[in-house]
Design an enzyme around this catalytic site. Sequence first.
Site, mmCIF file in Angstrom:
data_model
loop_
_atom_site.group_PDB
_atom_site.id
_atom_site.type_symbol
_atom_site.label_atom_id
_atom_site.label_comp_id
_atom_site.label_asym_id
_atom_site.label_seq_id
_atom_site.Cartn_x
_atom_site.Cartn_y
_atom_site.Cartn_z
ATOM 1 C CB ALA A 1 -0.917 -0.014 1.215
ATOM 2 C CD GLN B 1 2.590 6.710 4.294
ATOM 3 O OE1 GLN B 1 3.500 6.344 5.041
ATOM 4 N NE2 GLN B 1 2.678 7.807 3.561
ATOM 5 C CB SER B 2 4.138 -0.470 1.873
ATOM 6 O OG SER B 2 4.870 -1.642 2.127
ATOM 7 C CG ASN B 3 5.325 0.140 8.137
ATOM 8 O OD1 ASN B 3 5.734 1.279 8.272
ATOM 9 N ND2 ASN B 3 4.181 -0.276 8.677
ATOM 10 C CB ALA C 1 7.410 -0.278 0.212
#
Length: 337
Positions: A73, A75-77, A79
């Site tokens: 998503a 705000q992917s952690n 990523a």
Amino acid sequence: MKLSRFPRLHFAHLPTPLEPMPRLTEALGGPQLWIKRDDCTGLAGGGNKTRKLEFLMGQAVAEGADTIITQGATQSNHARQTVAIAAKLGLRCELLLEDRVGTDQEDYNYNGNVLLDHILGASLHYVSAGTDMNAAMEAMAAELDRKGQRCFVIPGGGSNATGALGYVNAALELAQQANDQSLVIDCLVHATGSAGTQAGLVAGMVGARTGIPVLGIGVRAPDKVQHANVLKLANATTSHLGLGDLVSADDVLVNCAYVGQGYGISTEASLEAIDLLAKTEGILLDPVYSAKGMAGLIDLIRRGEFSADQNIVFLHTGGSQALFAYRTEFNVPHYRL
């Protein structure tokens, strides 16, 4: 369980601390609460994906990859942590970010993890909600491979049998810490999303016969879907370890009653959890995963699901970097100097 048989890079700050939370325990009237600090794994602020990436990037390096492709998503952690280790290893990183929340707020779209992705050097590709993310990654990999790059594709959350090995290792680590402190853990609670963390923990706890139940508080899918996903991946993980389908349906505990309106959307309970843990223990949660996991634990305690003499460990999966993307959720006063 011989994890040393699998390619692995060692960059996580391990073991992560196992700490008591006396003020939160007092505020809630028991049980005895502990926290496993997997927000302290290092790697651009840390989080649970770092453990998975040790094994995933170990495989990528073993295969000679020069480009990492993954998704999540906005705000992917996951990523953020993936591009961080790619930068450390001198690899390209292509991130596909899905607009699951559907907001035009600038903080959400440009601050928090997105800002860090840019700083860390990722190439960002934005796609609409509902995109087949696995197909999109495979298409990108095929295109880049034709151009001479050697791509390694990591699933969302790093959640496959290779990534889950990181949480098999975490289960063994936690069991050892408990033994060293003469601590009997009655339940391990955490936020569960893409299933890899819980699958690895369950595989490790069952495989090592620790007797420690693992309760996943869902952040996205309904109970039946999440249960099936965790069970399938847990057995894929034990099979990957050469143990066969070791995990039974009864070994997988999920509670998805705290998702609220959907993935990435805060709830009153998750905001309360952030506030309560910050003001009692000085620990920051994130709005997407860990806060909903803690909100579930708080509610279960208030409902009397745990007795005062039990020891409950909350696994902090990290992600406080995303707080800056949710600034408007908090009534932060504006001061002018």
